[in-house]
Write an enzyme that holds these catalytic residues in place. Structure first.
Site, PDB file in Angstrom:
ATOM      1  N   ASP A   1     -13.098  10.213  -3.005  1.00  0.00           N
ATOM      2  CA  ASP A   1     -11.936   9.947  -2.018  1.00  0.00           C
ATOM      3  C   ASP A   1     -12.256  11.004  -0.658  1.00  0.00           C
ATOM      4  OD1 ASP A   1      -8.709   9.259  -1.679  1.00  0.00           O
ATOM      5  OD2 ASP A   1      -8.998  10.980  -1.084  1.00  0.00           O
TER       6      ASP A   1
ATOM      7  N   ASN B   1      -7.458   8.616  10.624  1.00  0.00           N
ATOM      8  CA  ASN B   1      -6.943   7.328  10.986  1.00  0.00           C
ATOM      9  C   ASN B   1      -5.737   7.238  12.118  1.00  0.00           C
ATOM     10  OD1 ASN B   1      -8.239   4.817  10.567  1.00  0.00           O
ATOM     11  ND2 ASN B   1      -6.724   4.251   9.028  1.00  0.00           N
TER      12      ASN B   1
ATOM     13  N   ASP C   1     -12.420   2.633  10.400  1.00  0.00           N
ATOM     14  CA  ASP C   1     -13.483   1.605   9.926  1.00  0.00           C
ATOM     15  C   ASP C   1     -14.879   2.166  10.092  1.00  0.00           C
ATOM     16  OD1 ASP C   1     -11.450   0.068   9.288  1.00  0.00           O
ATOM     17  OD2 ASP C   1     -11.791  -1.316  10.900  1.00  0.00           O
TER      18      ASP C   1
ATOM     19  N   GLU D   1      -9.586   4.243   1.228  1.00  0.00           N
ATOM     20  CA  GLU D   1     -10.732   5.361   1.228  1.00  0.00           C
ATOM     21  C   GLU D   1     -11.237   5.871  -0.254  1.00  0.00           C
ATOM     22  OE1 GLU D   1      -7.022   7.968   1.547  1.00  0.00           O
ATOM     23  OE2 GLU D   1      -7.535   5.729   1.894  1.00  0.00           O
TER      24      GLU D   1
END
Length: 214
Positions: free
Chosen positions: A84, A92, A101, A127
């Protein structure tokens, strides 16, 4: 384009007489190649994550069942990583989805270059990622996980005239058969180890221990 060279007038006449057949043969060959290319593309789309190029979750579930059966038949081990990206949502929200991305793609590349041909790297969702490593000892599995962790920590991403370097990943490790003999149990225990890594400060590798299940 098809070029046919003839050694004589007689051969030229024969070729001209059969030109329609040759054209049809070329067209059929082209159609067959296009069909194969399309089939390959569709197969990749069905098992690959479009953003990262890693295998998708559906393929992971099928592969894990297969790898467990293979490990049982050969009396081998199978390591499963749950990974993770730390603080990814905050990144983000701060830099936008396009930057997020780019991070996912960079991390996926680290995974691909850090594993063997027989290993399987998948995007589990968002993620989160899963990596399967057939026939490795727990010690080797931890070494591979640590190598991946260090690789992610070394990612450099240009953003708004600066280079962002504060990336890290937490990894949970479980190994068949000691930590679980079914796919669900193995994933759950790798996830428990991941939770331990996150709770202990992130940016680290944790191996499943029996005490975690209590």
């Amino acid at each position: 384009m098809l070029y046919v060279q003839c050694a004589s007038e007689a051969q030229l006449n024969t070729v001209n007489q059969r030109m329609d057949g040759l054209r049809q043969l070329v067209q059929l060959t082209g159609m067959a190649i296009a069909t194969l290319n399309l089939r390959t593309k569709l197969e990749n789309q069905s098992i690959r994550d479009s953003l990262t190029g890693l295998f998708n979750r559906h393929f992971m579930q099928i592969s894990l069942e297969r790898e467990i059966s293979r490990a049982a038949r050969r009396k081998q081990t199978l390591a499963v990583f749950m990974l993770d990206l730390d603080h990814f949502k905050k990144f983000n929200d701060t830099f936008g989805h396009a930057a997020g991305d780019s991070v996912l793609q960079a991390v996926a590349e680290i995974f691909q270059t850090s594993i063997r041909t027989e290993d399987i790297a998948c995007r589990y969702g968002g993620e989160e990622f899963t990596i399967m490593l057939p026939d490795v000892t727990p010690a080797v599995a931890l070494e591979r996980a640590e190598s991946i962790r260090q690789g992610v920590a070394n990612v450099r991403l240009p953003l708004d005239r600066q280079v962002y370097t504060e990336f890290s990943v937490s990894i949970g490790v479980a190994v068949y058969p000691n930590d679980g003999e079914t796919s669900d149990l193995l994933l759950r225990r790798a996830d428990m180890a991941l939770y331990r890594a996150k709770r202990s400060g992130r940016n680290q590798v944790a191996q499943f221990e029996a005490a975690m299940a209590n």
